[in-house]
Design a protein around this motif. Structure first.
Motif: not given
Length: 259
Positions: A55-63
């Protein structure tokens, strides 16, 4: 057990951000839906590939890790992103923007926070983070062709929405005026001309491949005035929508009879 990442590993970052919630939400409800978005992103985009979702601010990050080459974008990843966007709109009440970054070699990542990338963390990181590492990766001077590809995909994915220059500019982190100049330089089209052309192409397909009423097709493509839609369609095709449908239906009938 976590697997150490080689310095020769290529990493593909994908950012999923909530542009708008479509229903009123309390802070608790929003937090729950953001958590759900993170889980769904992991399942629909990352799984079963090697990587991490957080989770990141206001959303999501996928690596995505362990990419064999710099240019490989893993077959089907864009389609997965489109499916996630549809799922979020239908079940999570959210309009989301999805940006696919450039592949980045592990050895070029900043070293201030090595614990974030030195090993594969748990599949879902529940706490929120600003994830400044990800932001730095996104700023790694993407090529003009890569940015244009992102713009074209964004237009395609949002074609049936109220699509504005400002929305697209925000997505690729351009000033709106610069976006217009950039797009015309790369394609020869203005943004508005290109969007109209894509909508007319969709209208042609719907008129020739379905029996949907013209009023429905018009509204579906963001037109709410029949005269305006008819003028625009005729300007692009040489036919009114009714004439085009009649022409294509006669053509299909002639093909059938020829068989």
């Amino acid at each position: 057990m976590n697997t150490p990442l080689s310095v020769d590993t290529w990493v593909l970052p994908i950012q999923i951000s909530v542009r708008r919630w479509n229903i009123p939400l309390t802070d608790r409800e929003r937090n729950l839906l953001e958590y759900a978005l993170c889980n769904v992103s992991d399942e629909m985009i990352r799984h079963p590939l090697s990587g991490v979702t957080m989770r990141i601010r206001h959303g999501t990050a996928v690596l995505l890790f362990d990419l064999p080459t710099q240019t490989q974008l893993l077959s089907g990843i864009e389609q997965r992103c489109r499916e996630l966007r549809k799922f979020a709109k239908t079940f999570l009440y959210a309009d989301v923007d999805i940006g696919i970054g450039n592949t980045v070699p592990m050895r070029e990542l900043p070293q201030e926070k090595p614990q974030e990338v030195s090993t594969i963390p748990p599949a879902i990181e529940s706490q929120s983070t600003d994830f400044d590492l990800f932001l730095r990766m996104r700023q790694a001077n993407p090529s003009e062709d890569s940015v244009l590809h992102q713009i074209l995909n964004y237009i395609e994915d949002h074609l049936l929405e109220d699509l504005t220059r400002e929305d697209i500019a925000q997505f690729v982190h351009f000033h709106p005026a610069y976006l217009s100049r950039f797009f015309r330089k790369k394609t020869g089209w203005s943004l508005s001309e290109y969007i109209v052309q894509k909508r007319i192409e969709s209208a042609k397909e719907m008129l020739s491949q379905s029996e949907l009423k013209i009023g429905y097709i018009m509204n579906h493509l963001g037109y709410y005035n029949l005269s305006h839609f008819t003028r625009t369609f005729k300007k692009k095709t040489g036919y009114t929508p009714q004439q085009y449908r009649k022409k294509t239906s006669h053509h299909k009938l002639a093909i059938v009879r020829g068989k």
